[in-house]
Scaffold this motif. Structure first.
Motif, PDB file in Angstrom:
ATOM      1  N   PRO A   1       4.012  -2.499 -13.036  1.00 33.19           N
ATOM      2  CA  PRO A   1       4.165  -1.067 -13.196  1.00 33.19           C
ATOM      3  C   PRO A   1       4.251  -1.654 -15.218  1.00 33.19           C
ATOM      4  O   PRO A   1       4.481  -0.373 -15.964  1.00 33.19           O
ATOM      5  N   SER A   2       4.414  -2.455 -16.061  1.00 32.63           N
ATOM      6  CA  SER A   2       4.050  -2.624 -17.028  1.00 32.63           C
ATOM      7  C   SER A   2       2.660  -1.688 -17.666  1.00 32.63           C
ATOM      8  O   SER A   2       2.397  -1.679 -18.929  1.00 32.63           O
ATOM      9  N   LEU A   3       1.600  -2.165 -16.717  1.00 30.95           N
ATOM     10  CA  LEU A   3       0.437  -2.067 -17.187  1.00 30.95           C
ATOM     11  C   LEU A   3      -0.255  -0.557 -16.750  1.00 30.95           C
ATOM     12  O   LEU A   3      -0.945   0.124 -17.017  1.00 30.95           O
ATOM     13  N   ASN A   4       1.358  -0.221 -15.883  1.00 29.39           N
ATOM     14  CA  ASN A   4       1.128   1.214 -15.543  1.00 29.39           C
ATOM     15  C   ASN A   4       1.887   2.770 -16.517  1.00 29.39           C
ATOM     16  O   ASN A   4       2.162   2.801 -15.770  1.00 29.39           O
TER      17      ASN A   4
ATOM     18  N   GLN B   1       0.757  -1.117  -0.320  1.00 29.77           N
ATOM     19  CA  GLN B   1      -0.381  -0.226  -0.283  1.00 29.77           C
ATOM     20  C   GLN B   1       0.626   0.762   0.288  1.00 29.77           C
ATOM     21  O   GLN B   1       0.903   2.097  -0.871  1.00 29.77           O
ATOM     22  N   HIS B   2       1.980   1.088   1.016  1.00 32.29           N
ATOM     23  CA  HIS B   2       3.054   2.438   1.001  1.00 32.29           C
ATOM     24  C   HIS B   2       3.023   2.700  -0.325  1.00 32.29           C
ATOM     25  O   HIS B   2       3.727   4.102  -1.024  1.00 32.29           O
ATOM     26  N   ARG B   3       3.784   1.237  -1.341  1.00 30.33           N
ATOM     27  CA  ARG B   3       5.176   1.862  -2.043  1.00 30.33           C
ATOM     28  C   ARG B   3       3.689   2.060  -3.511  1.00 30.33           C
ATOM     29  O   ARG B   3       4.489   2.609  -4.305  1.00 30.33           O
ATOM     30  N   ILE B   4       2.701   1.656  -3.623  1.00 30.65           N
ATOM     31  CA  ILE B   4       1.460   2.073  -5.015  1.00 30.65           C
ATOM     32  C   ILE B   4       1.487   3.662  -4.615  1.00 30.65           C
ATOM     33  O   ILE B   4       1.530   4.367  -5.736  1.00 30.65           O
ATOM     34  N   LYS B   5       1.300   4.228  -3.097  1.00 28.00           N
ATOM     35  CA  LYS B   5       1.016   5.537  -3.018  1.00 28.00           C
ATOM     36  C   LYS B   5       2.175   6.213  -3.812  1.00 28.00           C
ATOM     37  O   LYS B   5       1.746   7.088  -4.484  1.00 28.00           O
ATOM     38  N   VAL B   6       3.041   5.808  -3.166  1.00 26.49           N
ATOM     39  CA  VAL B   6       4.827   6.815  -3.653  1.00 26.49           C
ATOM     40  C   VAL B   6       5.013   6.593  -5.540  1.00 26.49           C
ATOM     41  O   VAL B   6       5.353   7.272  -5.596  1.00 26.49           O
ATOM     42  N   TYR B   7       4.604   4.726  -5.715  1.00 26.35           N
ATOM     43  CA  TYR B   7       5.512   5.190  -7.189  1.00 26.35           C
ATOM     44  C   TYR B   7       4.261   6.318  -7.601  1.00 26.35           C
ATOM     45  O   TYR B   7       4.711   6.754  -8.903  1.00 26.35           O
ATOM     46  N   GLN B   8       3.032   5.996  -7.305  1.00 22.97           N
ATOM     47  CA  GLN B   8       1.987   6.524  -8.316  1.00 22.97           C
ATOM     48  C   GLN B   8       2.618   8.395  -8.316  1.00 22.97           C
ATOM     49  O   GLN B   8       1.873   9.303  -9.452  1.00 22.97           O
TER      50      GLN B   8
ATOM     51  N   MET C   1     -14.128  -2.633  -2.656  1.00 15.99           N
ATOM     52  CA  MET C   1     -13.745  -2.649  -4.428  1.00 15.99           C
ATOM     53  C   MET C   1     -12.563  -1.326  -4.912  1.00 15.99           C
ATOM     54  O   MET C   1     -12.230  -1.033  -5.474  1.00 15.99           O
ATOM     55  N   ILE C   2     -14.148  -0.372  -4.634  1.00 16.71           N
ATOM     56  CA  ILE C   2     -13.345   1.269  -5.118  1.00 16.71           C
ATOM     57  C   ILE C   2     -12.689   1.598  -4.502  1.00 16.71           C
ATOM     58  O   ILE C   2     -11.315   1.913  -5.601  1.00 16.71           O
ATOM     59  N   SER C   3     -12.710   1.227  -3.698  1.00 16.08           N
ATOM     60  CA  SER C   3     -11.158   1.793  -2.530  1.00 16.08           C
ATOM     61  C   SER C   3     -10.098   1.484  -3.148  1.00 16.08           C
ATOM     62  O   SER C   3      -8.717   2.566  -3.382  1.00 16.08           O
ATOM     63  N   LEU C   4      -9.441   0.301  -3.372  1.00 16.12           N
ATOM     64  CA  LEU C   4      -8.578  -0.444  -3.867  1.00 16.12           C
ATOM     65  C   LEU C   4      -8.665   0.359  -5.800  1.00 16.12           C
ATOM     66  O   LEU C   4      -7.290   0.471  -5.425  1.00 16.12           O
ATOM     67  N   LEU C   5      -9.442   0.046  -5.781  1.00 12.48           N
ATOM     68  CA  LEU C   5      -8.859   0.594  -7.521  1.00 12.48           C
ATOM     69  C   LEU C   5      -8.678   1.838  -7.223  1.00 12.48           C
ATOM     70  O   LEU C   5      -8.086   2.518  -8.289  1.00 12.48           O
ATOM     71  N   ARG C   6      -9.440   2.789  -6.293  1.00 14.03           N
ATOM     72  CA  ARG C   6      -9.208   4.746  -7.053  1.00 14.03           C
ATOM     73  C   ARG C   6      -7.536   4.545  -5.904  1.00 14.03           C
ATOM     74  O   ARG C   6      -7.012   5.441  -6.748  1.00 14.03           O
ATOM     75  N   GLN C   7      -7.395   3.725  -5.038  1.00 12.55           N
ATOM     76  CA  GLN C   7      -5.703   3.389  -4.167  1.00 12.55           C
ATOM     77  C   GLN C   7      -4.472   3.326  -6.080  1.00 12.55           C
ATOM     78  O   GLN C   7      -3.752   3.424  -5.892  1.00 12.55           O
ATOM     79  N   GLN C   8      -5.370   2.786  -7.088  1.00 13.45           N
ATOM     80  CA  GLN C   8      -4.496   1.937  -8.300  1.00 13.45           C
ATOM     81  C   GLN C   8      -4.183   3.445  -8.831  1.00 13.45           C
ATOM     82  O   GLN C   8      -4.408   3.420 -10.767  1.00 13.45           O
ATOM     83  N   GLY C   9      -5.576   4.262  -8.588  1.00 13.73           N
ATOM     84  CA  GLY C   9      -5.153   5.950  -9.915  1.00 13.73           C
ATOM     85  C   GLY C   9      -6.492   5.611 -10.416  1.00 13.73           C
ATOM     86  O   GLY C   9      -6.301   6.304 -11.805  1.00 13.73           O
ATOM     87  N   VAL C  10      -7.679   4.639 -10.461  1.00 15.47           N
ATOM     88  CA  VAL C  10      -8.401   4.677 -11.392  1.00 15.47           C
ATOM     89  C   VAL C  10      -9.405   5.461 -11.086  1.00 15.47           C
ATOM     90  O   VAL C  10      -9.985   6.096 -10.613  1.00 15.47           O
ATOM     91  N   GLU C  11      -9.980   5.993 -12.102  1.00 12.61           N
ATOM     92  CA  GLU C  11     -10.937   7.556 -11.580  1.00 12.61           C
ATOM     93  C   GLU C  11     -12.432   6.240 -11.750  1.00 12.61           C
ATOM     94  O   GLU C  11     -12.902   5.571 -13.013  1.00 12.61           O
ATOM     95  N   ILE C  12     -12.869   7.413 -11.233  1.00 14.45           N
ATOM     96  CA  ILE C  12     -14.456   6.422 -10.851  1.00 14.45           C
ATOM     97  C   ILE C  12     -15.256   7.437 -10.359  1.00 14.45           C
ATOM     98  O   ILE C  12     -15.430   8.330 -10.104  1.00 14.45           O
ATOM     99  N   SER C  13     -16.630   6.999 -11.069  1.00 18.81           N
ATOM    100  CA  SER C  13     -17.842   7.719 -10.661  1.00 18.81           C
ATOM    101  C   SER C  13     -18.780   7.901  -9.800  1.00 18.81           C
ATOM    102  O   SER C  13     -19.070   6.376 -10.179  1.00 18.81           O
TER     103      SER C  13
END
Length: 878
Positions: free
Chosen positions: A308-311, A225-232, A400-412
Motif C-alpha cells: 500500500p505504501s508503494l501505491n 487477486q480478489h483483494r488487489i482488484k477491489v483495493y484498486q 508478466m504483463i498481465s500481472l503488472l496490469r492487475q497491479q494497475g500498471v499502464e503498458i503499451s
C-alpha cells in the motif's frame, strides 16, 4: 508538519462512554458469545455482517469481493455518514482523479481535498492464527454502526472506512477448529498446554499453505487477486494490516524499522511517525505497553504495509502479542487474555481513524502529491522506461504483463519494428542497441504507478542495512525469465495502450500428422500439454538430442507424440491442446529428420505416466509443501499423492515414479527424527529399483551422506582453522591473531548480533551455471538466476552430475557477505546421482519458493516428469 496535525484531540473523547443505537445488534446477540470468550468462525462473522447490513443501512454497505479456495466469501464493509454512503461512486471517482495528476487541475485538487472524505482501509486476519484481529474487527464494526456520539459522527463525516474483517477465512477456520478441539471447559494459562501449540500446518496460511502477507506483489493466490482488484477500486489513503506476534511481546505500531524501500518517499515515513504518536497517546492514556521502530521493516514489496505504501497509502503493520489461546501466562507472570488483545487492536483502530479524520485534507493532498511526484520522477529520472521483448516466450511475457496490469500498471505495445540504443539489461554494465519487434511491450515510468514499477522491476534494491525481515531482492523479469531492458531516454515512437493482454494463439503447424506431433520444451505451456497427455495415457517421448524437421530446429527436451501408438482421436486432442495451452505444435509426415536424431530414435525416450508422492505433515515445511501443491493443482493440473511420512514404512512403493521430500523444519534433522534406518533402506531399495527421489533444501540435506546417507553428496561445513592461533607479520611488530572461534568467545552481545546478521542469506539472487545438456537442464540457457533463502550448501558430488553450480562471485542482487559468497562459489545448486536403476535429485534451495520465481518451474518439473523415465543421461552426448 507537526503544526498541521491535531495529534491528541481524541484522548479525552476516548474516555467518554459512547451512546449506542439499540437497533444495532451487539456481536453477542448474533454470534452467541461475548467477544473474547471464544474464537469466532467465518460463518458467524458472515452472519454478523448481514445483521449489520440490515440494522444500519444508513451507516454501512457490504460488498462481497471474491471467494477463497474453500468457497468462503470474502467481504469488505464500507462505513460512513449517510450522505457519504449515498455518493460513494462520486467519492471513488474523486480519489481516482487524485491518483492520476495528469488528468486533474490544481484547483480541482483543492476542491476535492476540501470537500471529499478520505478513505481509510483496515485489514484484519491475513494470518489465520493471529486470531485477535478478526475479533477486534467485529467490535470495530459494531461501534462504527451503533455509536451516535460526536466523535464517531465526526469520523464518519470525514472518512469512508473500509473494513476487511477476515482476509484469510480458510486459515482462520483451521485455527478456530483447532481451538474448539483442543480447549476444555476452561482455558489453561500454562504455555505448554495443547491449546497454545497448533497442529501442523497451523492456521497462519491459506488453503494452499501460502503466507498471504507475502503475496501482495505477486498475486499467486486467488485471495490476493480478489483483494488487489477491489483495493484498486477504492485506493485508500491509509491502510493498516493487523497482526499478532509472540505472546511475550506487548504491541507494535509504526514507525517501521529499517530498511525502507527506496521507492517509498520520506513523506510516508513522516506519516508513519505521526500515526505512531497518535497510537502512543491512546496507549499512554490507558497505561499500556508498546514499542515501535524495531524489527518490522518496510522493504519487501509483497507485504500488507509496503505494497500500500508503494501505491499512495500510508501502509502500516500493527502487531499485538498473541498467537495463543484464550488465556496465557507470559514470562513476566502477566496473564494475557484474548479480551486484552482485542481491546488493544480496537484502540489502535479508532486512534488511527480519528487521527486520519482530524487530518483528512492534509492526507488527501499528500496522496495526490505522492502520484504527482512519482510521475515527475519517471519523467526526470535516470530510467525512463522498461521494454519487454516477448519473442523468446510469448506466454511467459504475457503472464508478466498481465500481472503488472492487475497491479494497475499502464503498458503499451510497439506497433512496428524499431531499433533503440542506450539500453541496459540485468547484470550487464555496458549500454547497447537492440532491435525490438512489433508487439514488444513498453512500460513508461512517467505514470502514477512509477514507484511500484521500480520496486518490482529494478535490478538491485538499495541496501544500506544487513538486517532484513524478509528477502532482500526479487526483480520480477528475472524471476519470470522474461527478456527485459531499460533506457535512460524517452521513447517517442507510436505505441498502443494494452487494455487486455493477448496470449499467443495456439496452433498446429502443417497438415494432419502422419507420423507424429512435436512441440518444443522452451515454454511452461509445453509442461501443461505434456501433463495432460501423460495423465490421459497418451504415448509420449522426450528427445534427448536436437534435430531439425521441415526447416525448424528442435532442442533437447522436445516432446514427440507418435500417431500410430496413440488412440485415433490424437489429431483432435493435439489441436485442443494447442488451442487451450497457447502452444505451437508441429506435425510430422515422416520420422526422418533433416538433421540430428530421427523421431523414432532410441534417444527419443518413452515417458512414464507419473505417479508422484509428495511428503506432507510434520516435519515438512508447510510453505514448501504448499508451493508444490498449489503449482500442481492450479498451474499444471498434476495429479499426486500427499503422503504422511509414517506411511512410507508400510506402503508398497513399487508403482510410484517419484517421491518428493520438500523442505523440513530442521535442515534434514526433521526427517531424520521420523525415519529410522529401516525406512531409509526401504527408500534406497525403491530408488535402486527405478524410483526417483527429489529432495528440496531440508529434504536434500536429509538425503545427503552427512545425515540420511541416501546420496553420496555431503553438506558443506565451514572450515575451521587448522591451528587455534596463527601468526601474521606486521610492518612494526608480529602479533598473534586469534582464530575466528576464539574471537567469537570474546565478542560483546552487539558484536555477536552483528556477526549473525552478516552471516545470514536473507533471500539473495545468485548466478548458477546450468548443464542444459542434462535432462534436468532441458529448456534452459546455460546460465540461470536463482533465489537463495537458506544457508544450506553441499560439496560437489563425486559420483553424480553437478547439474547446476553456483558460479565464482555468484551474487547477482541482494545481500550476501563476502564470506558466504566465497563459501558458495562452485558448490552445487542441483545434483543428480544414480542409485541402481533410479535417480537421486537434490535442490540446495527451493525452486518453488512462493511460486513467483516462475522461471524455475521447468527445472523442478524436469525432475518430476522427465527423469523417472531416463536411465542413461549420457544419451544426450554425441
Amino acid at each position: 508538519m507537526k503544526s498541521l496535525f491535531l495529534l491528541f484531540s481524541f484522548i479525552i473523547t476516548l474516555q467518554a462512554q459512547p451512546v449506542l443505537d439499540q437497533k444495532v445488534p451487539t456481536p453477542k446477540q448474533i454470534i452467541g458469545h461475548e467477544l473474547g470468550d471464544k474464537f469466532t468462525s467465518h460463518s458467524k462473522i458472515e452472519k454478523y455482517i448481514f445483521a449489520l447490513q440490515d440494522a444500519a443501512p444508513n451507516r454501512v454497505r457490504v460488498f462481497p469481493y471474491g471467494e477463497t479456495y474453500e468457497e468462503r466469501t470474502l467481504y469488505i464493509l464500507v462505513f460512513s455518514s449517510p450522505d457519504n454512503l449515498n455518493r460513494l461512486e462520486e467519492i471513488k471517482a474523486n480519489i481516482q482523479q487524485l491518483s492520476d495528476p495528469r488528468k486533474i487541475r490544481s484547483s480541482e485538487v483543492e476542491r476535492i481535498a476540501e470537500s471529499s472524505p478520505a478513505i481509510a482501509w483496515l485489514s484484519y486476519g491475513v494470518h489465520g492464527n493471529e486470531a485477535s484481529s478478526p475479533e477486534a474487527a467485529l467490535d470495530v464494526m459494531y461501534q462504527l454502526a451503533s455509536r451516535t456520539d460526536n466523535e464517531i459522527n465526526f469520523v464518519l463525516q470525514n472518512l469512508v472506512i473500509v473494513i476487511d474483517p477476515l482476509l484469510n477465512p480458510d486459515g482462520h477456520e483451521r485455527y478456530v477448529n483447532f481451538q474448539i478441539t483442543r480447549t476444555g471447559a476452561k482455558p489453561i494459562e500454562d504455555r505448554a498446554a495443547a491449546e497454545h501449540n497448533e497442529d501442523w500446518p497451523s492456521g497462519r496460511s491459506n488453503h494452499y499453505f501460502f503466507d498471504l502477507n507475502r503475496d501482495w506483489a505477486w498475486l499467486t493466490q486467488k485471495e490476493t487477486q480478489h483483494r488487489i482488484k477491489v483495493y484498486q477500486e477504492w485506493k485508500p489513503q491509509v491502510h493498516v494490516d493487523y497482526h499478532e506476534m509472540g505472546y511475550n511481546s506487548s504491541y507494535f505500531f509504526f514507525p517501521s524499522f529499517k530498511p525502507i524501500n527506496k521507492n517509498i518517499p520520506p513523506n510516508t515515513a513522516e506519516w508513519g511517525e505521526f500515526y505512531g504518536k497518535a497510537n502512543a497517546a491512546a496507549f499512554d492514556a490507558k497505561g499500556w505497553s508498546y514499542w515501535s521502530g524495531e524489527v518490522f521493516d518496510l522493504f519487501y514489496p509483497g507485504f500488507g504495509d509496503s505494497w500500500p505504501s508503494l501505491n499512495g497509502a500510508i501502509g502500516m503493520t500493527y502487531e499485538q502479542g498473541g498467537q495463543v489461546g484464550l488465556r496465557v501466562k507470559r514470562n513476566d507472570e502477566v496473564i494475557l487474555t484474548l479480551k486484552d488483545r482485542i481491546e488493544h487492536h480496537v484502540t489502535t483502530s479508532f486512534a488511527t481513524l480519528k487521527a486520519t479524520a482530524d487530518n483528512r485534507e492534509k492526507r488527501l493532498k499528500d496522496f495526490y502529491r505522492f502520484f504527482k511526484d512519482a510521475i515527475d520522477e519517471g519523467k526526470n529520472g535516470t530510467t525512463k522506461a522498461f521494454i519487454v521483448d516477448p519473442t523468446k516466450d510469448l506466454s511467459k511475457a504475457a503472464k508478466m504483463i498481465s500481472l503488472l496490469r492487475q497491479q494497475g500498471v499502464e503498458i503499451s505495445q510497439i506497433q512496428k519494428e524499431i531499433s533503440i540504443n542506450g539500453l541496459k539489461t540485468y547484470f550487464q554494465k555496458k549500454e547497447f542497441s537492440k532491435i525490438f519487434p512489433a508487439g514488444s511491450y513498453v512500460i513508461s515510468l512517467e505514470q502514477p504507478a512509477k514507484r511500484f514499477i521500480m520496486s518490482v522491476m529494478e535490478e538491485e534494491p538499495a541496501i544500506s542495512d544487513t538486517f532484513f525481515y524478509d528477502i532482500s531482492t526479487w526483480a520480477l523479469p528475472v524471476a519470470y525469465g522474461v527478456e527485459t531492458y531499460w533506457t535512460s531516454k524517452p521513447i517517442s515512437i507510436p505505441t498502443e495502450q494494452v487494455n487486455e493482454v493477448q496470449y499467443p494463439e495456439g496452433k498446429i503447424v502443417g497438415e494432419e500428422a502422419v507420423y507424429a506431433y512435436v512441440f518444443k520444451w522452451h515454454s511452461n505451456d509445453a509442461i501443461k500439454a505434456l501433463v495432460w497427455l501423460l495423465q490421459n495415457d497418451y504415448k509420449t517421448h522426450v528427445a534427448m538430442k536436437e534435430f531439425t524437421m521441415n526447416g525448424e530446429k528442435f532442442g533437447r527436451g522436445s516432446i514427440v507424440v507418435p500417431v500410430s501408438s496413440n488412440p485415433t482421436d490424437i489429431h483432435d486432442k493435439m489441436k485442443d491442446l494447442a488451442e487451450n495451452n497457447n502452444l505451437t505444435i508441429f506435425s510430422a509426415k515422416s520420422g526422418y529428420t533433416e538433421k540430428g536424431i530421427n523421431l523414432g530414435s532410441d534417444r527419443a525416450v518413452r515417458l512414464k505416466k507419473p505417479k508422484i508422492i509428495v511428503i506432507t505433515n510434520t516435519p515438512v515445511s508447510s510453505e514448501s509443501f504448499g508451493a508444490i501443491w498449489s503449482m500442481f493443482d492450479n498451474q499444471y493440473g498434476i495429479d499426486f499423492v500427499p503422503m504422511k511420512i509414517d506411511r512410507l514404512r508400510s506402503i508398497d512403493l513399487r508403482d510410484y515414479t517419484a517421491i518428493i521430500f520438500p523442505d523440513d523444519w530442521g535442515n534434514g534433522q526433521g526427517y531424520k527424527s521420523q525415519l529410522d534406518s529401516n525406512a531409509v533402506q526401504k527408500i534406497k531399495t525403491w530408488i535402486a529399483g527405478g524410483g526417483t527421489f527429489i529432495g528440496i533444501e531440508g529434504g536434500a540435506s536429509f538425503a545427503s551422506s552427512t545425515i540420511g546417507k541416501i546420496a553420496s553428496v555431503k553438506i558443506k561445513e565451514k572450515k575451521k582453522d587448522e591451528d587455534e592461533k596463527k601468526k601474521v607479520d606486521d610492518s612494526t611488530r608480529r602479533e598473534e591473531q586469534l582464530s575466528e572461534e576464539e574471537l567469537e568467545k570474546r565478542m560483546t552481545v552487539e558484536e555477536r548480533e552483528r556477526k549473525q546478521r552478516l552471516e545470514q542469506i536473507p533471500g539473495t539472487m545468485l548466478k548458477v551455471k546450468l548443464d542444459n545438456s542434462h535432462p534436468l537442464g532441458f529448456g534452459y540457457d546455460s546460465i540461470i538466476a536463482v533465489l537463495k533463502t537458506t544457508q544450506t550448501m553441499f560439496e560437489l558430488s563425486d559420483k553424480g552430475y553437478n547439474v547446476g553450480i553456483y558460479t565464482k562471485s555468484p551474487r547477482l542482487s541482494g545481500y550476501l557477505s563476502k564470506e558466504k559468497a566465497k563459501m558458495l562459489e562452485e558448490t552445487p545448486f542441483l545434483v543428480h546421482e544414480r542409485l541402481g536403476g533410479g535417480n537421486i535429485i537434490l535442490f540446495a534451495d527451493d525452486p518453488n519458493f512462493r511460486l513467483f520465481w516462475d522461471n524455475l518451474n521447468k527445472v523442478f518439473l524436469n525432475s518430476v516428469l522427465l527423469m523417472p523415465s531416463i536411465r542413461d543421461v549420457t544419451m544426450t552426448a554425441e
